[in-house]
Write an enzyme that holds these catalytic residues in place. Structure first.
Site, PDB file in Angstrom:
ATOM      1  N   ALA A 265      -3.818  14.620   5.709  1.00 31.65           N
ATOM      2  CA  ALA A 265      -3.556  13.330   6.368  1.00 31.65           C
ATOM      3  C   ALA A 265      -2.517  12.569   5.561  1.00 31.65           C
ATOM      4  O   ALA A 265      -2.646  12.436   4.343  1.00 31.65           O
ATOM      5  CB  ALA A 265      -4.847  12.526   6.439  1.00 31.65           C
TER       6      ALA A 265
ATOM      7  N   ASP B 221       1.512   2.601   3.554  1.00 28.23           N
ATOM      8  CA  ASP B 221       0.676   3.790   3.382  1.00 28.23           C
ATOM      9  C   ASP B 221       1.537   5.049   3.423  1.00 28.23           C
ATOM     10  O   ASP B 221       1.087   6.101   3.856  1.00 28.23           O
ATOM     11  CB  ASP B 221      -0.439   3.860   4.431  1.00 28.23           C
TER      12      ASP B 221
ATOM     13  N   HIS C 249     -10.380   1.018   1.932  1.00 28.59           N
ATOM     14  CA  HIS C 249     -10.170   1.964   3.035  1.00 28.59           C
ATOM     15  C   HIS C 249     -11.359   1.794   3.967  1.00 28.59           C
ATOM     16  O   HIS C 249     -12.465   2.226   3.651  1.00 28.59           O
ATOM     17  CB  HIS C 249     -10.083   3.397   2.504  1.00 28.59           C
TER      18      HIS C 249
ATOM     19  N   LEU D 228      -4.812   9.040   8.120  1.00 34.09           N
ATOM     20  CA  LEU D 228      -6.104   8.359   8.196  1.00 34.09           C
ATOM     21  C   LEU D 228      -5.948   6.915   7.743  1.00 34.09           C
ATOM     22  O   LEU D 228      -5.257   6.683   6.749  1.00 34.09           O
ATOM     23  CB  LEU D 228      -7.139   9.076   7.324  1.00 34.09           C
TER      24      LEU D 228
ATOM     25  N   HIS E  60       1.531   5.386  -1.692  1.00 33.78           N
ATOM     26  CA  HIS E  60       1.156   6.557  -2.493  1.00 33.78           C
ATOM     27  C   HIS E  60       2.412   7.130  -3.131  1.00 33.78           C
ATOM     28  O   HIS E  60       3.321   7.559  -2.423  1.00 33.78           O
ATOM     29  CB  HIS E  60       0.496   7.627  -1.609  1.00 33.78           C
ATOM     30  N   LEU E  61       2.444   7.127  -4.453  1.00 33.16           N
ATOM     31  CA  LEU E  61       3.605   7.697  -5.161  1.00 33.16           C
ATOM     32  C   LEU E  61       3.317   9.071  -5.744  1.00 33.16           C
ATOM     33  O   LEU E  61       4.229   9.736  -6.213  1.00 33.16           O
ATOM     34  CB  LEU E  61       4.073   6.754  -6.277  1.00 33.16           C
ATOM     35  N   ARG E  62       2.042   9.488  -5.757  1.00 31.89           N
ATOM     36  CA  ARG E  62       1.665  10.804  -6.312  1.00 31.89           C
ATOM     37  C   ARG E  62       2.067  10.936  -7.779  1.00 31.89           C
ATOM     38  O   ARG E  62       2.211   9.947  -8.481  1.00 31.89           O
ATOM     39  CB  ARG E  62       2.273  11.953  -5.496  1.00 31.89           C
TER      40      ARG E  62
ATOM     41  N   LYS F  93      -9.247  -0.378  -5.785  1.00 33.81           N
ATOM     42  CA  LYS F  93      -9.322   0.240  -4.467  1.00 33.81           C
ATOM     43  C   LYS F  93     -10.687   0.845  -4.239  1.00 33.81           C
ATOM     44  O   LYS F  93     -11.184   1.605  -5.070  1.00 33.81           O
ATOM     45  CB  LYS F  93      -8.248   1.332  -4.361  1.00 33.81           C
TER      46      LYS F  93
ATOM     47  N   ASN G  77      -5.318   7.344  -5.866  1.00 39.40           N
ATOM     48  CA  ASN G  77      -6.044   8.582  -5.496  1.00 39.40           C
ATOM     49  C   ASN G  77      -5.312   9.843  -5.938  1.00 39.40           C
ATOM     50  O   ASN G  77      -5.004  10.727  -5.157  1.00 39.40           O
ATOM     51  CB  ASN G  77      -6.344   8.620  -3.987  1.00 39.40           C
TER      52      ASN G  77
ATOM     53  N   HIS H 140       0.869  -1.192   0.000  1.00 44.02           N
ATOM     54  CA  HIS H 140       0.000   0.000   0.000  1.00 44.02           C
ATOM     55  C   HIS H 140       0.895   1.228   0.000  1.00 44.02           C
ATOM     56  O   HIS H 140       1.508   1.561   1.010  1.00 44.02           O
ATOM     57  CB  HIS H 140      -0.902   0.015   1.248  1.00 44.02           C
TER      58      HIS H 140
ATOM     59  N   HIS I 229      -4.422  -0.716   5.885  1.00 40.89           N
ATOM     60  CA  HIS I 229      -3.963   0.041   7.067  1.00 40.89           C
ATOM     61  C   HIS I 229      -4.899  -0.088   8.265  1.00 40.89           C
ATOM     62  O   HIS I 229      -5.480   0.896   8.712  1.00 40.89           O
ATOM     63  CB  HIS I 229      -3.715   1.518   6.723  1.00 40.89           C
TER      64      HIS I 229
ATOM     65  N   HIS J 288       3.032  14.460   1.687  1.00 42.08           N
ATOM     66  CA  HIS J 288       2.461  15.784   1.441  1.00 42.08           C
ATOM     67  C   HIS J 288       3.591  16.758   1.736  1.00 42.08           C
ATOM     68  O   HIS J 288       4.442  16.483   2.593  1.00 42.08           O
ATOM     69  CB  HIS J 288       1.297  16.072   2.402  1.00 42.08           C
TER      70      HIS J 288
HETATM   71  O1  DOR Z   1      -3.227   9.326   5.812  1.00 34.96           O
HETATM   72  C1  DOR Z   1      -3.620   9.048   4.689  1.00 34.96           C
HETATM   73  N1  DOR Z   1      -3.105   9.628   3.584  1.00 34.96           N
HETATM   74  N2  DOR Z   1      -4.608   8.162   4.562  1.00 34.96           N
HETATM   75  C2  DOR Z   1      -5.185   7.914   3.390  1.00 34.96           C
HETATM   76  O2  DOR Z   1      -6.069   7.113   3.366  1.00 34.96           O
HETATM   77  C3  DOR Z   1      -4.789   8.658   2.178  1.00 34.96           C
HETATM   78  C4  DOR Z   1      -3.425   9.149   2.281  1.00 34.96           C
HETATM   79  C5  DOR Z   1      -3.083  10.176   1.241  1.00 34.96           C
HETATM   80  O3  DOR Z   1      -3.374   9.960   0.065  1.00 34.96           O
HETATM   81  O4  DOR Z   1      -2.486  11.189   1.599  1.00 34.96           O
HETATM   82 ZN    ZN Z   2      -3.265   5.090   1.699  1.00 39.37          ZN
END
Ligand code: DOR
Ligand code: ZN
Length: 346
Positions: free
Chosen positions: A264, A248, A137, A220, A16-18, A100, A42, A14, A175, A252
């Site tokens: 988050a 996860d 999620h 989150l 996030h690479l953006r 997802k 996302n 799990h 998560h 940011h």
């Molecule tokens: O803390 C989190 N950040 N929880 C998520 O479910 C999404 C993620 C994000 O994309 O920043």
């Molecule tokens: Zn996530």
């Protein structure tokens, strides 16, 4: 005393690479230690079609350091309009590994998520038929449910009924943060599993809220009280294949985190293996680390473990950068709050 530990190369189930400058800045942090990762869809706009997943995969490959063997395992973002044929074709071609499900409004960039779970039933049935896992999620979004209860309520109100309607669907509870999540996740081996993050094994809600507000510990699902962290630790170190690593890691920029309405997400890609070795060693469970990071995830997803290995070496305290500079801005690295001694050396 163990001073060196060789493990099958780990995967991150799990991540996030953006996109854009952020992707370019942080992709090497995961590619350094990990063989593969399940890539969260996302983005803005989200990755909902096979064509979008194909294009995003190409952008990820272009962001990897030269010679990297890292493989992104792509996912599609389920919406009430997802086309089951497009999804099934993307899975059959090997482009996409999982889909997802975000409840609408549950977290960062989830506005296109699912409001009415009955509407995605045909897609879920198709996924069950072709053996495509659903990553979920697991939090309700109802304003009347306390944020610390949203995971447990989701299991009762949404996830368990959904799994009864589509009993053959393979589900990964992403998560998990509660004792209830850990208990439910092991109730149907092979069909149901859970990822656990590095940070939820190391922090509880006091870390976020006590002695000053710490935005870099806000994610989150939000970290819960200590009893829940201990339940997650017990699960992760148990050697039960129903639990495996999904960091996860969710970058940011510091501006976005240190704000009146902070985002988050905790960014742990840089030091995750070092953190986990410390956590497992302290729990007397170093021998369970490889299963959690490298074997149980592939087993659930029906893939072979990575063929190569990494070595961690124990020595003096290991320092990590406090932030990673990216073209999008600085991204603070997860501060585990304890000294780390294990380092990936090979
Ligand atoms: O803390 C989190 N950040 N929880 C998520 O479910 C999404 C993620 C994000 O994309 O920043
Ligand atoms: Zn996530």
């Amino acid at each position: 005393m163990t001073h060196s530990l060789t493990l099958t190369r780990p995967d991150d189930w799990h991540l996030h690479l953006r996109d854009g400058a952020m992707l370019t800045g942080i992709a090497p942090e995961t590619a350094r230690d990990f063989g593969r990762a399940i890539i969260m869809p996302n983005l803005v706009p989200p990755v909902v079609t096979a064509a979008q997943a194909l294009a995003y995969k190409a952008r990820i490959m272009a962001a990897l350091p030269e010679g990297s063997k890292f493989q992104p395992l792509m996912t599609l973002y389920l919406t009430e309009k997802t086309d089951p044929d497009d999804l099934a074709a993307a899975h059959a071609s090997g482009l996409v590994t999982a889909a997802k499900l975000y409840p609408a409004g549950a977290t960062t960039n989830s506005a296109s998520g699912v409001q009415n779970f009955v509407k995605v039933q045909p897609v879920l049935e198709r996924m069950a038929a072709i053996g495509m896992p659903m990553c979920v999620h697991g939090e309700v979004t109802d304003a009347d449910v306390d944020i610390f209860d949203r995971e447990a309520v989701f299991i009762d109100r949404v996830l368990d009924p959904l799994r009864r309607r589509v009993p053959d669907l393979k589900v990964v509870m992403e998560h998990i943060t509660t004792a209830e999540g850990a208990a439910y996740a092991k109730s149907d081996p092979g069909k149901l599993a859970a990822t656990i993050t590095t940070h939820h094994l190391m922090i509880n809600r006091n870390h976020i809220l006590s002695g000053g507000l710490r935005p870099h510990y806000y994610c989150l699902p939000v970290a819960k009280r200590e009893t829940h962290r201990l339940a997650l630790l017990k699960a992760a170190t148990s050697g039960n294949p129903s639990y495996f690593l999904g960091t996860d890691s969710a970058p940011h920029t510091d501006d976005a985190k240190e704000s009146a309405c902070g985002c988050a997400g905790i960014f742990s890609a840089t030091n995750t293996m070092s953190c986990l070795a410390e956590v497992f060693e302290r729990a007397g469970a170093l021998d369970k680390l490889e299963g959690f990071t490298s074997l149980f995830g592939p087993k659930f997803y029906g893939l072979a473990p990575n063929a190569d290995h990494i070595t961690l070496t124990k020595g003096a305290e290991v320092e990590f950068p406090s932030y990673i500079s990216t073209g999008a801005g600085p991204v603070t690295v997860f501060n585990p709050g304890i000294d780390l001694h294990w380092k990936v050396t090979d």
